[in-house]
Motif scaffolding. Structure first.
Motif, PDB file in Angstrom:
ATOM      1  N   ILE A  19     -82.486   2.117 -50.331  1.00  0.00           N
ATOM      2  CA  ILE A  19     -82.512   3.573 -50.480  1.00  0.00           C
ATOM      3  C   ILE A  19     -81.172   4.139 -50.029  1.00  0.00           C
ATOM      4  O   ILE A  19     -80.621   3.725 -49.015  1.00  0.00           O
ATOM      5  N   ALA A  20     -80.672   5.115 -50.793  1.00  0.00           N
ATOM      6  CA  ALA A  20     -79.392   5.750 -50.469  1.00  0.00           C
ATOM      7  C   ALA A  20     -79.462   7.236 -50.797  1.00  0.00           C
ATOM      8  O   ALA A  20     -80.251   7.664 -51.642  1.00  0.00           O
ATOM      9  N   VAL A  21     -78.636   8.012 -50.128  1.00  0.00           N
ATOM     10  CA  VAL A  21     -78.496   9.436 -50.439  1.00  0.00           C
ATOM     11  C   VAL A  21     -77.504   9.528 -51.591  1.00  0.00           C
ATOM     12  O   VAL A  21     -76.389   9.012 -51.501  1.00  0.00           O
ATOM     13  N   CYS A  22     -77.910  10.181 -52.692  1.00  0.00           N
ATOM     14  CA  CYS A  22     -77.031  10.261 -53.862  1.00  0.00           C
ATOM     15  C   CYS A  22     -76.578  11.678 -54.168  1.00  0.00           C
ATOM     16  O   CYS A  22     -75.892  11.907 -55.160  1.00  0.00           O
ATOM     17  N   GLY A  23     -76.960  12.634 -53.341  1.00  0.00           N
ATOM     18  CA  GLY A  23     -76.550  14.018 -53.571  1.00  0.00           C
ATOM     19  C   GLY A  23     -77.435  14.976 -52.807  1.00  0.00           C
ATOM     20  O   GLY A  23     -78.165  14.579 -51.893  1.00  0.00           O
ATOM     21  N   GLU A  24     -77.348  16.248 -53.182  1.00  0.00           N
ATOM     22  CA  GLU A  24     -78.165  17.293 -52.573  1.00  0.00           C
ATOM     23  C   GLU A  24     -78.729  18.192 -53.654  1.00  0.00           C
ATOM     24  O   GLU A  24     -78.154  18.316 -54.734  1.00  0.00           O
ATOM     25  N   ASP A  25     -79.851  18.824 -53.340  1.00  0.00           N
ATOM     26  CA  ASP A  25     -80.482  19.789 -54.228  1.00  0.00           C
ATOM     27  C   ASP A  25     -81.014  20.906 -53.346  1.00  0.00           C
ATOM     28  O   ASP A  25     -81.872  20.666 -52.493  1.00  0.00           O
TER      29      ASP A  25
END
Length: 133
Positions: A19-25
């Protein structure tokens, strides 16, 4: 892994799943996991536990983001987490995003969605109730 004070720090469990952080919303971290042997259940499909792990990780990431933005850093303890599996996760990337539905002084409620190709067609959702001490 990121700075320990960062709301985007992921647990060893999350990292072991890929699992990785790929951006923001809307200020909340968007998480992703690629399909592979660490998340495969039946051939060509995500394991339900891996899907639940992605949902849980996205929920905690959203909560940590909101708490740190408010200058708070409590210990988080799960009250309950309910996962609804809506469709089989196929052999492609999966995304998840948490949304705080209530942030009180002692507890928080979070809704999380996981999807693959189309955000409007989630493969699983979760509702989390977290105690903050």
């Amino acid at each position: 892994m990121t700075d320990p004070a960062s709301p985007h720090e992921l647990t060893a469990y999350a990292l072991s799943l890929g699992i990785a952080v790929c951006g923001e919303d809307n200020g909340m971290p968007l998480l992703t996991v690629e399909f592979g042997p660490t998340v495969e259940g039946r051939p060509g499909h995500f394991h339900g536990g891996a899907t639940a792990g992605l949902l849980e990780t996205a929920g905690y990431a959203a909560l940590r983001t909101a708490l740190l933005a408010a200058g708070r850093d409590p210990q988080l303890k799960p009250i309950n987490i309910t996962v609804q599996y809506l469709a089989a996760g196929k052999s492609r990337p999966t995304f998840a995003l948490g949304r705080i539905t209530r942030l009180g002084r002692r507890n928080a409620n979070i809704a999380v969605e996981a999807w693959q190709d189309d955000r409007e067609r989630p493969i699983a959702t979760a509702v989390m109730n977290i105690l903050m001490v």
